[in-house]
Design a protein around this motif. Structure first.
Motif, PDB file in Angstrom:
ATOM      1  N   PRO A 201      58.164  36.274  48.688  1.00  0.00           N
ATOM      2  CA  PRO A 201      58.205  37.417  47.777  1.00  0.00           C
ATOM      3  C   PRO A 201      56.957  38.312  47.817  1.00  0.00           C
ATOM      4  CG  PRO A 201      58.098  35.321  46.559  1.00  0.00           C
ATOM      5  CD  PRO A 201      58.248  34.976  47.982  1.00  0.00           C
ATOM      6  N   PHE A 202      55.864  37.781  48.370  1.00  0.00           N
ATOM      7  CA  PHE A 202      54.634  38.587  48.397  1.00  0.00           C
ATOM      8  C   PHE A 202      54.116  38.787  49.827  1.00  0.00           C
ATOM      9  CE2 PHE A 202      54.660  36.771  44.111  1.00  0.00           C
ATOM     10  CZ  PHE A 202      54.396  37.892  43.348  1.00  0.00           C
ATOM     11  N   GLU A 203      53.364  39.870  49.990  1.00  0.00           N
ATOM     12  CA  GLU A 203      52.657  40.128  51.252  1.00  0.00           C
ATOM     13  C   GLU A 203      51.172  40.106  50.951  1.00  0.00           C
ATOM     14  OE1 GLU A 203      53.672  43.924  52.904  1.00  0.00           O
ATOM     15  OE2 GLU A 203      55.812  43.398  52.906  1.00  0.00           O
ATOM     16  N   ILE A 204      50.384  39.872  51.982  1.00  0.00           N
ATOM     17  CA  ILE A 204      48.942  39.806  51.738  1.00  0.00           C
ATOM     18  C   ILE A 204      48.305  41.177  51.946  1.00  0.00           C
ATOM     19  CG2 ILE A 204      48.372  39.081  54.109  1.00  0.00           C
ATOM     20  CD1 ILE A 204      46.259  37.196  52.747  1.00  0.00           C
ATOM     21  N   GLU A 205      47.397  41.529  51.031  1.00  0.00           N
ATOM     22  CA  GLU A 205      46.673  42.792  51.184  1.00  0.00           C
ATOM     23  C   GLU A 205      45.235  42.523  51.593  1.00  0.00           C
ATOM     24  OE1 GLU A 205      47.073  45.962  48.025  1.00  0.00           O
ATOM     25  OE2 GLU A 205      44.910  45.635  47.924  1.00  0.00           O
ATOM     26  N   SER A 206      44.604  41.551  50.957  1.00  0.00           N
ATOM     27  CA  SER A 206      43.231  41.227  51.358  1.00  0.00           C
ATOM     28  C   SER A 206      42.924  39.774  51.040  1.00  0.00           C
ATOM     29  CB  SER A 206      42.232  42.150  50.654  1.00  0.00           C
ATOM     30  OG  SER A 206      42.261  41.904  49.271  1.00  0.00           O
ATOM     31  N   TRP A 207      41.899  39.273  51.685  1.00  0.00           N
ATOM     32  CA  TRP A 207      41.519  37.854  51.545  1.00  0.00           C
ATOM     33  C   TRP A 207      40.009  37.766  51.664  1.00  0.00           C
ATOM     34  CZ3 TRP A 207      42.811  33.680  55.830  1.00  0.00           C
ATOM     35  CH2 TRP A 207      42.386  32.419  55.394  1.00  0.00           C
ATOM     36  N   GLU A 208      39.334  37.411  50.562  1.00  0.00           N
ATOM     37  CA  GLU A 208      37.879  37.247  50.567  1.00  0.00           C
ATOM     38  C   GLU A 208      37.589  35.784  50.878  1.00  0.00           C
ATOM     39  OE1 GLU A 208      34.855  39.083  50.138  1.00  0.00           O
ATOM     40  OE2 GLU A 208      34.319  37.059  50.756  1.00  0.00           O
ATOM     41  N   LYS A 209      37.127  35.558  52.104  1.00  0.00           N
ATOM     42  CA  LYS A 209      36.997  34.164  52.523  1.00  0.00           C
ATOM     43  C   LYS A 209      35.855  33.425  51.828  1.00  0.00           C
ATOM     44  CE  LYS A 209      39.331  34.480  56.923  1.00  0.00           C
ATOM     45  NZ  LYS A 209      39.302  34.108  58.335  1.00  0.00           N
ATOM     46  N   SER A 210      34.858  34.165  51.343  1.00  0.00           N
ATOM     47  CA  SER A 210      33.720  33.488  50.728  1.00  0.00           C
ATOM     48  C   SER A 210      34.116  32.700  49.488  1.00  0.00           C
ATOM     49  CB  SER A 210      32.628  34.473  50.342  1.00  0.00           C
ATOM     50  OG  SER A 210      32.068  35.006  51.507  1.00  0.00           O
TER      51      SER A 210
END
Lengths: 534, 309
Positions: A201-210
């Protein structure tokens, strides 16, 4: 020219500032752990990117009443002999890059899991019992021998070693892996937002790996059940600690927050309608090295079983965050049996008697022992250290024995448990799938604690493959009776999480279920697709 | 002077090697490895495969030499907990927020601390002096997570002036910077006060006063310069201490900085990152002390010649 640029710039800024305010609804929620490697549940579970399961569509999942609901599958059926399951997928499911989602993507997910070092691979042997799984993961058989087949684009066939009447509930953790992306990029497909595709149902927009926080958006390509009602979802593990989450919630930076015991009264007073409870399907228990003294004596173990005042423990030191556990199964969990629970009483006389029978009257001559627990965050972090101290005092008072406490980081604790480097542990376990076989499986044939109890194993094996549900539950109760009689564990408490939810969040997701519990992120697919924000 | 610098650089290199060996051995002597599952054992075959993939099946000295050979080429390997990037990329990404916060904290806190300390020394036993001592004592004794909590409670929850936590909007930097600044502020206030009082009581100040020099010139040209040595001693190490990120401040204010990696790399046995972070710290401290030494020489000619007074 300069003036023109200024006007254009001003307009651009104004548009940028006003656009998100127009229609976008964003929910900011605590979730997951602050470390994540791959945004791929089928690559790693323990170190996964936050919300990686929400990005994909499982075969089936649970709603808030714990009813199993088909997701990618439309229907399923079991063969006459009970060994083969056939799952029919919905047509029209696609990956977010437009590629069709097929049975092959599901089969590939498990084939890869069996061969490439998946940290959750044990699940498919332990829970799924898929034919050939053990041999393939141990490297003694080829992956083609696995009991898995994509019959056509929309049909999956699974063969198990024994009848598994609960197999569909096991598929709640079976997510597809985009074979076309893995063919192109290998495991690296799940490392960069630009390459990650989703089927859920969701798509990824951003991912802060820290800190493993993510921003998801409602998928445009998702055609399965339960479409999201919010536009954006920020999942931020740094909000998980109530000490951080509640101030952020109070300042309007988060839409809900978990609470620690100290915060409960304040939050309840301020937001009487916003408090939500969830009895996590989890249990904390004492386990032993059954081969090492003094716990190789069943009387010692039974003495411990009767020496715990669970009521006092959960109404004093663990107020609001745990309820007494009389069974390995938590209340509300399938197979939960009040007769089993009733036996876990606090009986100091009986406890003393058992200890005397073991040759330690009033604890005299009992060696000093050290109980090992694992340093953790989340609800376990709130419960276990306090509980360990309670047990220390309790065992001193009731049994007259000295119990030392040692907290260990995860890997060392696990190493101690596996390598039998200590003789007594506090172990927490949270369910992986909704069936009693899950909890009884952790003591089956070695399992997590290296317990080998033939009588117990025999009953559990029978229960696991029994197709009549009443008979199954009866068998599991028998298995637990063996655990009680042999004092294999001391069930201590079941954790309860308490959260405060903003009144801006509405929808079925935040309404308590018939047991009065609200699952929040623990049933993520249901919860995050059944909330709206005003 | 040049010989002095060369000697110092050689000793830095030696320290570096010794530290790397100690860390490497300690890291590997802790039970549990990076691929031991949290809850259920992975099969031996799978574990062996993963260990081999990361070269962890080799004897320890081979692993060490391989790693250090990489380090010589500025290749610190790939962090186990973030396989999509190199250790260098991870550190340069995660260090930015820590540098911004810690750096600003020191740059704001240190001058304020010096001013406070000067004011206290020049107005000894006045209310300013008491205020400075109170601020300094509180700043050094209250743990940062308590200060963070108080700041959030006052400015975000009660007054609603600032966001409670988060990143990256600059208005979210303010509270953590204040938090970071309090430590150098307190430290500097104390050091400056005592160093200045010490200098003010020295005979040469009396001589200068007797010569009729203005009080301002005495303070800024003579007393300050003579009081600066202890301040230089603490400045760079303190800068490193904050710029590498505080696990507490970063957790309380939800800053995606380097601080958490110090803990997580140890927790999950992320050998490559753990080594790199420790070597980074070692290198920075060595560099800081080297620079401090040079600064002493500039401030005090007696140190430069290595002679006696």
């Amino acid at each position: 020219m300069n003036a023109l640029l200024k006007i254009a710039g001003g307009l651009a800024v104004a548009t940028a500032l006003s656009a998100p305010a127009l229609a976008q609804t964003t929910v900011v929620a605590p979730s997951g752990s602050t470390a994540g490697t791959y945004m791929d549940y089928m690559k790693t579970v323990y170190d996964r990117g936050t919300g990686s399961e929400l990005l994909q569509i499982p075969i089936a999942t649970f709603d808030k009443e714990f009813e199993l609901t088909p997701m990618a599958a439309e229907s399923w059926s079991q063969s006459e002999d009970g060994l083969t399951w056939t799952f029919k997928l919905r047509s029209g499911l696609v990956w977010s890059d437009g590629e069709p989602l097929t049975a092959e993507d599901f089969v590939f997910a498990l084939q890869r899991a069996a061969t490439s070092g998946y940290d959750f691979a044990w699940y498919w042997d332990f829970a799924g019992g898929i034919k050939g799984w053990k041999e393939v993961t141990e490297g003694t058989a080829d992956v083609s021998t696995l009991g898995l087949k994509a019959v056509d684009d929309l049909t999956i066939e699974v063969t198990t070693v024994a009848p598994k009447p609960y197999f569909p509930s096991v598929t709640s953790l079976w997510y597809p892996v985009p074979k076309h992306k893995v063919d192109e990029l290998g495991d690296d497909w799940a490392l960069d937002v630009a390459n990650i595709v989703s089927s859920g149902p969701f798509e990824i927009e951003s991912w802060e790996k820290s800190n493993n926080s993510v921003v998801f958006t409602k998928s445009d390509t998702y055609t399965g059940p339960w479409a999201p009602q919010i536009d954006r979802l920020e999942l931020d593990p740094t909000l998980n600690a109530p000490e951080v989450g509640l101030p952020a919630f109070l300042a309007g930076d988060a839409d809900y927050s978990f609470l620690n015991t100290g915060q409960v009264p304040v939050a309840t007073q301020r937001y009487p309608d916003g408090i939500r409870k969830n009895a996590v399907f989890a249990t904390s228990y004492i386990s032993y090295d059954l081969d090492a003294a003094p716990f190789n004596d069943v009387n010692v173990r039974r003495a411990f079983y009767y020496a715990v005042n669970r009521e006092e423990l959960t109404t004093t030191v663990l107020k609001d965050i745990a309820i007494p556990a009389g069974s390995i199964l938590p209340p509300g969990y399938p197979g939960y049996n009040p007769d089993v629970v009733a036996q876990a009483t606090f009986d100091p006389e009986k406890a003393k008697q058992f200890l005397a029978d073991a040759g330690f009257p009033n604890g005299e001559g009992f060696p000093e022992v050290e109980i090992w627990y694992r340093e953790e965050g989340g609800y376990n972090g709130a419960i276990i250290p306090a509980m360990a101290q309670y047990l220390q005092a309790e065992f001193k008072e009731v049994l007259g024995i000295s119990l030392n406490i040692r907290a260990l980081p995860g890997p060392e604790w696990m190493d101690g448990l596996r390598g039998k480097k200590n003789n007594i542990f506090i172990a927490p376990y949270e369910y992986d799938y909704l069936d009693p076989s899950n909890f009884y499986g952790i003591f089956y044939n070695g399992g997590r604690h290296g317990y080998f109890i033939p009588e117990y194993d025999e009953i559990v094996a029978k229960a696991d493959s029994e197709s009549d549900w009443d008979t199954r539950y009866k068998l599991y109760a028998e298995a637990e009776q063996v655990m009680i009689d042999q004092g294999l564990i001391v069930p201590l408490v079941h954790p309860v999480t308490i959260a405060v939810v903003s009144d801006q969040i509405t929808g079925d997701g935040v309404q308590p279920n018939s047991l009065g519990f609200t699952q929040l992120d623990r049933l993520g697919h249901y919860f995050f697709t059944h909330i709206t924000k005003q | 002077m040049i010989a002095h610098i060369i000697r110092r650089i050689l000793s830095v290199a030696f320290t570096f090697i010794v530290v790397s060996i100690i860390i490497f051995l300690m890291m590997h002597s802790v039970p549990g490895g990076p691929f031991d599952a949290n809850d259920m054992p992975v099969s031996e075959a799978v574990r062996a495969k993963m260990m081999a993939q990361w070269g962890l099946d080799q004897p320890l000295h081979v692993q060490y030499l391989n790693y250090m050979w990489g380090v010589l080429h500025l290749d610190f390997g790939v962090p186990f907990q973030s396989p999509g990037e190199t250790v260098v990329e991870l550190i340069s990404r995660a260090w930015v927020p820590s540098l911004i916060l810690g750096g600003s904290g020191v740059l704001i806190g240190a001058p304020l601390g010096i001013l406070l300390g000067m004011a206290a020394a020049l107005n000894r036993n006045s209310w300013i002096d008491y205020l400075a001592s109170t601020v300094a004592t509180l700043g050094l004794t209250i743990p940062v997570f308590v200060t963070s909590m108080l700041l959030i409670l006052i400015f975000a929850v009660w007054l609603n002036w600032l966001p409670a936590s988060g990143w990256p909007q600059p208005n979210r930097w303010i509270l953590p910077i204040i938090c970071y600044a309090l430590i150098p502020l307190a430290t500097y206030a104390r050091y400056t006060r005592s160093a200045m009082l010490d200098t003010l009581n020295r005979p040469f100040v009396t001589v200068l006063r007797a010569k009729g020099l203005s009080e301002r010139r005495i303070i800024f040209q003579h007393v300050m310069r003579n009081s600066a040595i202890p301040l230089v001693t603490v400045f760079l190490p303190m800068f490193i201490g904050t710029a590498t990120g505080s696990i507490f401040v970063e957790a309380m204010f939800r800053v995606p900085g380097l601080g958490a990696y110090f803990v997580s790399s140890i927790e999950v046995r992320d050998y490559t990152l753990q080594m790199a972070l420790m070597l980074l710290i070692t290198f920075m401290y060595c560099l800081a002390y080297l620079l401090s030494d040079l600064a002493y020489a500039l401030l005090n000619p007696r140190i430069r010649t290595g002679g006696t007074e």
